[in-house]
Design a protein around this motif. Structure first.
Motif, PDB file in Angstrom:
ATOM      1  N   GLU A 129       0.854  -1.192   0.000  1.00  0.00           N
ATOM      2  CA  GLU A 129       0.000   0.000   0.000  1.00  0.00           C
ATOM      3  C   GLU A 129       0.887   1.239   0.000  1.00  0.00           C
ATOM      4  OE1 GLU A 129      -3.047   0.339   3.015  1.00  0.00           O
ATOM      5  OE2 GLU A 129      -3.685   2.310   2.264  1.00  0.00           O
ATOM      6  N   LEU A 166       1.547   4.935   0.910  1.00  0.00           N
ATOM      7  CA  LEU A 166       1.079   5.846   1.966  1.00  0.00           C
ATOM      8  C   LEU A 166       1.942   7.110   1.929  1.00  0.00           C
ATOM      9  CD1 LEU A 166       0.686   2.999   4.589  1.00  0.00           C
ATOM     10  CD2 LEU A 166      -1.215   4.408   3.756  1.00  0.00           C
ATOM     11  N   VAL A 167       1.290   8.225   1.749  1.00  0.00           N
ATOM     12  CA  VAL A 167       2.033   9.471   1.549  1.00  0.00           C
ATOM     13  C   VAL A 167       2.531  10.052   2.874  1.00  0.00           C
ATOM     14  CG1 VAL A 167      -0.002  11.011   1.625  1.00  0.00           C
ATOM     15  CG2 VAL A 167       1.992  11.667   0.258  1.00  0.00           C
ATOM     16  N   ILE A 181      -4.033  15.270   5.366  1.00  0.00           N
ATOM     17  CA  ILE A 181      -5.000  14.891   4.324  1.00  0.00           C
ATOM     18  C   ILE A 181      -6.359  15.583   4.541  1.00  0.00           C
ATOM     19  CG2 ILE A 181      -6.360  12.960   3.354  1.00  0.00           C
ATOM     20  CD1 ILE A 181      -3.613  12.824   2.187  1.00  0.00           C
ATOM     21  N   ILE A 220      -5.948  18.357  -2.281  1.00  0.00           N
ATOM     22  CA  ILE A 220      -5.808  16.896  -2.300  1.00  0.00           C
ATOM     23  C   ILE A 220      -5.558  16.370  -3.718  1.00  0.00           C
ATOM     24  CG2 ILE A 220      -8.302  16.357  -2.481  1.00  0.00           C
ATOM     25  CD1 ILE A 220      -5.681  14.389  -0.440  1.00  0.00           C
ATOM     26  N   SER A 270      -8.959   9.804  -2.500  1.00  0.00           N
ATOM     27  CA  SER A 270      -9.832  10.606  -1.646  1.00  0.00           C
ATOM     28  C   SER A 270     -11.151  10.880  -2.369  1.00  0.00           C
ATOM     29  CB  SER A 270      -9.147  11.912  -1.245  1.00  0.00           C
ATOM     30  OG  SER A 270      -9.547  12.940  -2.102  1.00  0.00           O
ATOM     31  N   GLU A 313      -7.927   2.166  -3.561  1.00  0.00           N
ATOM     32  CA  GLU A 313      -8.679   2.015  -2.305  1.00  0.00           C
ATOM     33  C   GLU A 313      -9.615   3.196  -2.128  1.00  0.00           C
ATOM     34  OE1 GLU A 313      -6.287   1.242   1.141  1.00  0.00           O
ATOM     35  OE2 GLU A 313      -5.242  -0.432   0.180  1.00  0.00           O
ATOM     36  N   GLU A 357      -6.634  -5.050   8.340  1.00  0.00           N
ATOM     37  CA  GLU A 357      -5.709  -3.933   8.548  1.00  0.00           C
ATOM     38  C   GLU A 357      -5.329  -3.817  10.025  1.00  0.00           C
ATOM     39  OE1 GLU A 357      -8.454  -0.617   6.735  1.00  0.00           O
ATOM     40  OE2 GLU A 357      -6.393  -0.259   6.113  1.00  0.00           O
ATOM     41  N   VAL A 363      -2.899  -5.238  11.906  1.00  0.00           N
ATOM     42  CA  VAL A 363      -2.561  -6.451  12.674  1.00  0.00           C
ATOM     43  C   VAL A 363      -1.226  -6.217  13.384  1.00  0.00           C
ATOM     44  CG1 VAL A 363      -2.171  -8.943  12.576  1.00  0.00           C
ATOM     45  CG2 VAL A 363      -3.783  -7.859  10.975  1.00  0.00           C
TER      46      VAL A 363
HETATM   47  P1  C2E Z   1      -5.492   3.716   5.482  1.00  0.00           P
HETATM   48  O1  C2E Z   1      -5.562   3.781   4.016  1.00  0.00           O
HETATM   49  O2  C2E Z   1      -6.515   2.916   6.186  1.00  0.00           O
HETATM   50  O3  C2E Z   1      -4.017   3.182   5.777  1.00  0.00           O
HETATM   51  C1  C2E Z   1      -3.662   2.392   6.872  1.00  0.00           C
HETATM   52  C2  C2E Z   1      -3.059   3.219   7.981  1.00  0.00           C
HETATM   53  O4  C2E Z   1      -2.838   2.386   9.100  1.00  0.00           O
HETATM   54  C3  C2E Z   1      -1.684   3.811   7.642  1.00  0.00           C
HETATM   55  O5  C2E Z   1      -1.546   5.013   8.368  1.00  0.00           O
HETATM   56  C4  C2E Z   1      -0.743   2.760   8.224  1.00  0.00           C
HETATM   57  O6  C2E Z   1       0.534   3.266   8.505  1.00  0.00           O
HETATM   58  C5  C2E Z   1      -1.482   2.418   9.478  1.00  0.00           C
HETATM   59  N1  C2E Z   1      -1.131   1.086   9.974  1.00  0.00           N
HETATM   60  C6  C2E Z   1      -0.707   0.015   9.289  1.00  0.00           C
HETATM   61  N2  C2E Z   1      -0.509  -1.044  10.077  1.00  0.00           N
HETATM   62  C7  C2E Z   1      -0.818  -0.634  11.314  1.00  0.00           C
HETATM   63  C8  C2E Z   1      -0.802  -1.301  12.615  1.00  0.00           C
HETATM   64  O7  C2E Z   1      -0.474  -2.471  12.756  1.00  0.00           O
HETATM   65  N3  C2E Z   1      -1.212  -0.546  13.681  1.00  0.00           N
HETATM   66  C9  C2E Z   1      -1.588   0.759  13.560  1.00  0.00           C
HETATM   67  N4  C2E Z   1      -1.953   1.400  14.667  1.00  0.00           N
HETATM   68  N5  C2E Z   1      -1.615   1.407  12.363  1.00  0.00           N
HETATM   69  C10 C2E Z   1      -1.226   0.715  11.270  1.00  0.00           C
HETATM   70  P2  C2E Z   1      -1.002   6.336   7.690  1.00  0.00           P
HETATM   71  O8  C2E Z   1       0.101   6.026   6.733  1.00  0.00           O
HETATM   72  O9  C2E Z   1      -0.738   7.311   8.774  1.00  0.00           O
HETATM   73  O10 C2E Z   1      -2.252   6.805   6.828  1.00  0.00           O
HETATM   74  C11 C2E Z   1      -3.450   7.161   7.468  1.00  0.00           C
HETATM   75  C12 C2E Z   1      -4.553   7.376   6.458  1.00  0.00           C
HETATM   76  O11 C2E Z   1      -4.251   8.493   5.614  1.00  0.00           O
HETATM   77  C13 C2E Z   1      -4.743   6.208   5.508  1.00  0.00           C
HETATM   78  O12 C2E Z   1      -5.508   5.200   6.117  1.00  0.00           O
HETATM   79  C14 C2E Z   1      -5.461   6.885   4.371  1.00  0.00           C
HETATM   80  O13 C2E Z   1      -6.823   7.006   4.653  1.00  0.00           O
HETATM   81  C15 C2E Z   1      -4.820   8.254   4.369  1.00  0.00           C
HETATM   82  N6  C2E Z   1      -3.786   8.299   3.314  1.00  0.00           N
HETATM   83  C16 C2E Z   1      -2.512   7.867   3.335  1.00  0.00           C
HETATM   84  N7  C2E Z   1      -1.899   8.102   2.156  1.00  0.00           N
HETATM   85  C17 C2E Z   1      -2.838   8.675   1.354  1.00  0.00           C
HETATM   86  C18 C2E Z   1      -2.828   9.152   0.001  1.00  0.00           C
HETATM   87  O14 C2E Z   1      -1.847   9.053  -0.736  1.00  0.00           O
HETATM   88  N8  C2E Z   1      -3.990   9.700  -0.442  1.00  0.00           N
HETATM   89  C19 C2E Z   1      -5.110   9.792   0.327  1.00  0.00           C
HETATM   90  N9  C2E Z   1      -6.208  10.332  -0.178  1.00  0.00           N
HETATM   91  N10 C2E Z   1      -5.144   9.346   1.586  1.00  0.00           N
HETATM   92  C20 C2E Z   1      -4.018   8.798   2.104  1.00  0.00           C
END
Ligand code: C2E
Ligand code: MG
Ligand code: MG
Ligand code: MG
Length: 271
Positions: A39, A41-42, A58, A67, A99, A129, A216, A218
């Motif tokens: 995945e 992740l920015v 975001i 965005i 988004s 996603e 997600e 885990v």
């Molecule tokens: P998401 O898409 O549901 O991504 C999963 C988030 O859970 C990610 O946080 C990831 O680092 C985190 N995560 C993964 N495994 C675990 C774990 O075992 N425990 C915990 N506590 N967290 C875990 P991240 O990277 O901070 O991103 C948060 C949200 O920001 C993402 O949720 C997504 O909704 C948004 N996001 C991230 N990158 C992008 C992007 O490029 N564009 C858009 N529109 N949204 C983004």
């Protein structure tokens, strides 16, 4: 207000300067002992050197019309990176978060098409996603967009599943390939039977509709074991990998034998 205004100003500057980095987190199939996807992740590399997580910017980017350029950057960057790995013999699908603002823009399917074309990435290696709320906002329009995206050959996933307000009747009519079980259910599943019941119901629903299931967040082996018993074998979480820069992920990929792209099977019941 002033703080938010200042942050929006800095964000605009960061877009001009492209101060963003794409991290990648592995999705693993514990039954097959393999990475089945990544995945994207920015992260925002602030001028102070601090790495700012998407949760912090975001929502602001969505409110201030920023965005789309950020989402566009992540899409193109992820396609290019995964194409580079593909060329090196490491074909692994990448999931990109979309988004609401991006998805609801009628030009979005064309944007995805262009990103694939420009990068050279085979469409089967791209997954998008989308959250439930976005799909339910305007069901008819969402279906049209989803169909267009499917025609490109990309895979579609519903992110954070179970937290929105999905109409199950619509779910079956959307051409969705993957349900991602939200991490809030996984977090407490060992102590809260309500959460594990919800997970079980999502797994059965997804299976019934022929979708792949991904859990997600885990973090513990006991959660992975419980999910496995419930029939979900594809997991994403700190137990397996933290999101990391491309250079680090590339090192891991080059040591692994990956399955044939597109061969990722739908999780079958353990009967
Ligand atoms: P998401 O898409 O549901 O991504 C999963 C988030 O859970 C990610 O946080 C990831 O680092 C985190 N995560 C993964 N495994 C675990 C774990 O075992 N425990 C915990 N506590 N967290 C875990 P991240 O990277 O901070 O991103 C948060 C949200 O920001 C993402 O949720 C997504 O909704 C948004 N996001 C991230 N990158 C992008 C992007 O490029 N564009 C858009 N529109 N949204 C983004
Ligand atoms: Mg996601
Ligand atoms: Mg999620
Ligand atoms: Mg999310």
């Amino acid at each position: 207000m002033r703080k938010r205004y200042a942050l929006a100003h800095q964000l605009r500057h960061a877009i001009e300067k492209q101060h963003f980095e794409v991290f990648y987190q592995a999705k693993v199939d514990i039954a097959r002992h393999t990475i089945v996807g990544l995945e994207a992740l920015v992260r925002w590399r602030h001028e102070s050197g601090r790495l700012i997580s998407p949760g912090e910017f975001i929502p602001l980017a969505e409110e201030s019309n920023l965005i789309e350029p950020i989402g566009q950057f992540v899409l193109v960057q992820a396609c290019r990176q995964v194409y580079a790995w593909h060329q090196q013999g490491q074909s692994v699908p990448v999931s990109v978060n979309v988004s609401a603002v991006q998805f609801l823009n009628p030009v979005f399917p064309q944007t995805v098409h262009d990103a694939l074309l420009q990068s050279g990435l085979p469409s089967r290696l791209l997954e998008l996603e989308i959250t439930e709320g976005v799909l339910m906002h305007d069901v008819a329009a969402a279906r049209v967009t989803l169909e267009k995206l499917k025609q490109l050959g990309v895979r579609l996933a519903i992110d954070d599943f179970g937290t929105g307000y999905s109409s199950l009747a619509y779910l079956k009519r959307f051409p969705v390939d993957v349900l991602k079980i939200d991490q809030s259910f996984v977090r407490d599943m060992l102590t809260d039977t309500g959460d594990s019941k919800i997970i079980s119901a999502i797994i059965n629903l997804g299976r019934g509709l022929g979708m792949e299931l991904v859990a997600e967040g885990v973090e513990q082996q006991a959660q992975a074991d419980a999910l496995h018993r419930l029939g979900c074998t594809i997991m994403q979480g700190f137990l397996y990998s933290r999101p990391a820069p491309a250079a680090e992920v590339g090192k891991v990929l080059s040591r692994l034998t990956l399955p044939t792209p597109g061969s990722v099977p739908i999780v079958k019941p353990d009967v």
